[in-house]
Structure formats: C-alpha cells, structure tokens
Design a protein around this motif. Structure first.
Motif, PDB file in Angstrom:
ATOM      1  N   ALA A 209     -49.181  62.333  45.996  1.00  0.00           N
ATOM      2  CA  ALA A 209     -49.880  61.161  46.518  1.00  0.00           C
ATOM      3  C   ALA A 209     -51.371  61.416  46.477  1.00  0.00           C
ATOM      4  N   ALA A 210     -52.121  60.374  46.185  1.00  0.00           N
ATOM      5  CA  ALA A 210     -53.577  60.489  46.130  1.00  0.00           C
ATOM      6  C   ALA A 210     -54.178  59.137  46.489  1.00  0.00           C
ATOM      7  N   GLY A 211     -55.308  59.191  47.192  1.00  0.00           N
ATOM      8  CA  GLY A 211     -55.953  57.944  47.552  1.00  0.00           C
ATOM      9  C   GLY A 211     -57.138  58.178  48.464  1.00  0.00           C
ATOM     10  N   PRO A 212     -57.940  57.137  48.698  1.00  0.00           N
ATOM     11  CA  PRO A 212     -59.139  57.281  49.544  1.00  0.00           C
ATOM     12  C   PRO A 212     -58.773  57.433  51.018  1.00  0.00           C
ATOM     13  N   THR A 213     -59.662  58.057  51.767  1.00  0.00           N
ATOM     14  CA  THR A 213     -59.493  58.214  53.210  1.00  0.00           C
ATOM     15  C   THR A 213     -60.342  57.175  53.935  1.00  0.00           C
ATOM     16  N   PRO A 214     -60.042  56.901  55.201  1.00  0.00           N
ATOM     17  CA  PRO A 214     -60.808  55.873  55.938  1.00  0.00           C
ATOM     18  C   PRO A 214     -62.299  56.158  56.019  1.00  0.00           C
ATOM     19  N   ASP A 215     -62.723  57.439  55.996  1.00  0.00           N
ATOM     20  CA  ASP A 215     -64.144  57.747  56.137  1.00  0.00           C
ATOM     21  C   ASP A 215     -64.898  57.725  54.815  1.00  0.00           C
ATOM     22  N   GLY A 216     -64.241  57.279  53.748  1.00  0.00           N
ATOM     23  CA  GLY A 216     -64.912  57.203  52.459  1.00  0.00           C
ATOM     24  C   GLY A 216     -64.668  58.383  51.562  1.00  0.00           C
ATOM     25  N   GLY A 217     -63.886  59.329  52.001  1.00  0.00           N
ATOM     26  CA  GLY A 217     -63.564  60.480  51.164  1.00  0.00           C
ATOM     27  C   GLY A 217     -62.342  60.224  50.290  1.00  0.00           C
ATOM     28  N   PHE A 218     -61.699  61.314  49.894  1.00  0.00           N
ATOM     29  CA  PHE A 218     -60.525  61.208  49.016  1.00  0.00           C
ATOM     30  C   PHE A 218     -59.529  62.289  49.404  1.00  0.00           C
ATOM     31  N   ARG A 219     -58.262  61.984  49.221  1.00  0.00           N
ATOM     32  CA  ARG A 219     -57.179  62.882  49.648  1.00  0.00           C
ATOM     33  C   ARG A 219     -56.170  63.031  48.518  1.00  0.00           C
ATOM     34  N   VAL A 220     -55.803  64.278  48.244  1.00  0.00           N
ATOM     35  CA  VAL A 220     -54.769  64.587  47.249  1.00  0.00           C
ATOM     36  C   VAL A 220     -53.745  65.501  47.905  1.00  0.00           C
ATOM     37  N   SER A 221     -52.481  65.123  47.838  1.00  0.00           N
ATOM     38  CA  SER A 221     -51.424  65.971  48.412  1.00  0.00           C
ATOM     39  C   SER A 221     -50.273  66.067  47.429  1.00  0.00           C
TER      40      SER A 221
END
Length: 456
Positions: free
Chosen positions: A437-449
């Motif tokens: 899964a990958a996508g933007p975070t609420p604070d404007g960052g990005f997350r990859v798991s």
C-alpha cells in the motif's frame, strides 16, 4: 431408405486423391470408371449367354433372352450408386440361373458399402435360399434323368454348399473391406486430431513463452531501475553538494568527491552482478534463441519440442514472478542503505522491531528494494523531508513501513522520474503473495508499507 452416395470398396479413395479430374457422375477417379465398365461388360456378356440358354430351354426366342440378359448384366455399372438395386436384380434373375458375376460383385459392393448390416444379411439370405432351391431342382432333375442313386439328403447338402459358396464369400470379403476401411478412417481421424491437439499445445506454449519473456523484461527493468535510480540519485545529490562547497570547504569537497566515486563503483558492481546473474540463469551465451526456434528446430519429436517450450516458459515465468537467484541485497544491509542517505544530507531514522532472523534471500531482497526505492522517491519528490523506516519481524511475515514528512521547500530537481517505482514495488511484493500500500499522509507527506510472508 436411401442408398444415394453409398460408399463402396476401398478401391475408391476420397475425391481429394482424384487429381485434376473433376469426376463423372458418382465416380471420383478414371480408374473407378474403367473398373466398373469392365465388370459391367463381362457381366453383360455372361448374363446374355445364360439368358439365351434359359430362353431356349423354356421355349422362348433366344434373342429376347440374350437381350434381357444383356440389360441385366449391364446393371452392374450402377453398383457404386445403387448397390441395393443391383442386388435386388441379381436376386430376381436367380431362378433363370443368370447373372453370376452380377450377384457376386453386387453382394461384395453391398457388404462393403454403408448399408446397414441387417439389410445385407437379409438380401444374402434371400439370395442364398433362391440359389439353394435352383440348385436343388437342377441337381434333382439331373439325377432323375441320369438314373443316379443320389439320395435327397445328399442332393440337399450339395445344394446348400453351392448356395453358400456363391453367396458367403463375396459378402464376407465385402464386410472385411468395410471394417478395414473404417479402421483406416478412424486412425486417420485420430492422427488428424492428435496433430490439431499438438498445434494447439504448441500455440499455447508459445503464448506462455511470450508472457514469460514479457515478465522477464519487466523483472530486468525493475532491477535496472532500483540500482540505477538509487545510486544515480545519490550521486546527483553529492555532485550538487560538491559544487556548493568546492571553494568554501576543500576538505569537505574532497570527502564528497571520494564518496561520489565510491557510489559510482558500487553502482557498477551491482550492475555487473545483475548482468552476471542474468547470463548464468539463461544457460546459454545469447538470449536470441526463442522457444519458437526450439520447438521448430530443436527437437524432431513435436512432444519433445513442446516440453522444451513448456520448460522455457515455466522458467521464464518463475523469473518474472520475482524468483531471483540468491545473489542480492539482504536486510542486514539496510543500515548501510540508511547511512548512505544520511551522508547525502537526508534525515532518516531506522527502527527494527522483533527478533531478527533470516527470512530467505529473495524475500529480504524484495524488502530491501522496497526501502531503497522509497528513499529514492523521498530524495526526488520531497527534498529536505525527514523519513522514518520501520522494519518488523513477525511470526510468519516481515513488514516494512517508510513514512516521510512534507518537503521543506519546492526545489527544481534534476532527477527524472519514470513513474514506475511504485509499480515495481507492488509487483515485487505481490509476487511473493504479500500486500502493498502507498499513498499520501494527512500532513502532506507520503507513506509506503509492505508485508511479505516468510512461509510458502
């Protein structure tokens, strides 16, 4: 009941073997016409002579009997088209002791044709009974006029033998020819079916080989992307830093130049290793030999060629699904990977949860590549952002999470992006049955798991 187009002895082949001759009526070959006309001529002469003899014996004009016999014998020319009609005529003239050739050839043709066997048996029984009665009357009359002492049982036995000898042989031979022709046709149909099946299997194997080659190309593209994108992005960052500090801090510039050289050498080393693995995995010196060529010229037996194509396809599919050889990065090298990013001025933290254990080189290489690509994306798209890497060893899986904050500033970067990084990571993970899964975070960052199971 229709007898149109009845197929008769295997002396007549399919129309496909008729050459350029288009055929005449129901004949498909010139040889068939010549044979039937010859038999009809012989039968007409024999029936004409016997008809004249019978007419003279019963007090009729011999010429009329000869003419009728001529017409009856000539009926044999219709044996391929109407075999039942020919047999019925032969049975009808049995009392006149006429049409021996007509009867024998007609019964052979009837038995060899596609007429039901019960009709053949019925007509053969009728003909045999008539022939037996005629023979019995003739023999009994000859015995009475010659004052012979032959008894009725012996006369009856001779009559039965005569009827059997004139009726059974052509019928049995015709049934044999019919069975033989059916066997040949079934074998031909079976051979055609097997040939079509082999063609379908070959096409299917070639399709699998094409898919395998496509998967292999995708795997090579992922490897090249991971190695080149990560190393080159680091080199570009260090080159920019080197330019900024070259005049102000020569010592730091020298260290950056040395680090830049080390990274270039590491990139070349990884590329050489990857190309060496690809060459050794291919088993040959070139990659031009396609499964199609192996099938066409590599094996005399189509089944053997098919097996070779299947093996090549399966090997390629396995390679395309992420089953790389054991050579590759491991999770123990994650600390070095993070340190390289820190040396490039990037704030990265690494946290490891759970008891560290070997998870298999392929799985470890997959997780390593995910982290590597995620950090490369941070350097490309979130300049100045801090990143956290969390690696978790669980009971039946290994999981990794990479989260970065928003970029500190929008900086025009010289690092190009092909847009294939996330796709490659997803393909790597899902090839092992894991989740991504990958996508933007609420604070404007990005997350990859990513989660990769360690058990098969």
């Amino acid at each position: 009941m229709s007898t149109t187009g009845a197929r008769v002895p295997d002396e007549e082949a399919d129309a496909a073997h008729a050459g350029s001759w288009s055929g005449l009526w129901w004949w498909t070959r010139r040889r068939s016409v010549a044979l039937d006309v010859s038999l009809a001529a012989a039968s007409a002469l024999e029936a004409s002579f016997e008809g004249a003899t019978f007419a003279a014996r019963i007090g009729i004009v011999s010429g009329l009997g000869a003419l009728i016999g001529l017409l009856v014998g000539a009926m044999l020319v219709l044996r391929r088209r109407w075999p039942i009609a020919v047999v019925l005529v032969a049975i009808a003239v049995t009392p006149a002791q006429t049409g021996l050739i007509l009867s024998m050839v007609g019964f052979y043709t009837l038995a060899a044709s596609e007429v039901p066997r019960r009709l053949t048996a019925l007509f053969a029984g009728m003909s045999g009974l008539g022939t037996m009665l005629v023979a019995f009357v003739s023999i009994e009359s000859s015995v009475r006029h010659s004052s012979s002492r032959l008894g009725l049982p012996l006369v009856l036995a001779i009559s039965i033998l005569v009827a059997f000898g004139l009726t059974a042989p052509p019928v049995l031979f015709g049934l044999y020819v019919r069975a033989r022709r059916r066997l040949v046709e079934s074998l031909r149909d079976r051979a055609d079916g097997l040939e079509r099946e082999l063609e379908l299997l070959a096409e299917k194997a070639l399709e699998r080989a094409e898919r395998a080659r496509a998967a292999e190309r995708a795997r090579i593209a992922r490897e090249m992307h991971d190695v080149v994108a990560h190393r080159v992005s680091l080199m570009v960052v260090h080159a920019a830093a080197l330019k900024a500090v070259a005049l102000k801090d020569p010592a730091k510039a020298s260290a950056s130049a040395e680090l830049l050289g080390d990274m270039g050498r590491q990139a070349l080393t990884e590329l050489r290793q990857m190309l060496g693995v690809l060459r050794s995995a291919s088993g040959t010196g070139t990659g031009d030999a396609t499964p199609r060529a192996k099938y066409a010229g590599g094996a005399a037996d189509p089944a053997a060629g098919e097996a070779g194509v299947d093996a090549a396809a399966e090997a390629g599919v396995e390679a395309g699904l992420g089953h790389e050889p054991d050579a590759g990065p491991s999770l123990a090298e994650l600390a070095q990977l993070v340190q390289e990013s820190r040396a490039a001025g990037m704030g990265v933290e690494l946290a490891v949860e759970g008891e560290q254990r070997p998870c298999g080189r392929r799985i470890e290489a997959t997780v390593y590549r995910v982290v590597q690509e995620a950090l490369t994306n941070v350097r490309k798209h979130a300049v100045g952002a801090k990143a956290q890497v969390r690696l978790a060893y669980r009971e039946a899986e290994v999981a990794v999470l990479i989260v970065n904050g928003p970029a500190e500033a929008v900086v025009a970067t010289a690092l190009p992006s092909g847009g294939h990084g996330l796709t490659g990571m997803r393909e790597r993970v899902t090839a092992h049955g894991g989740g991504f899964a990958a996508g933007p975070t609420p604070d404007g960052g990005f997350r990859v798991s990513a989660m990769v199971p360690t058990a098969p």
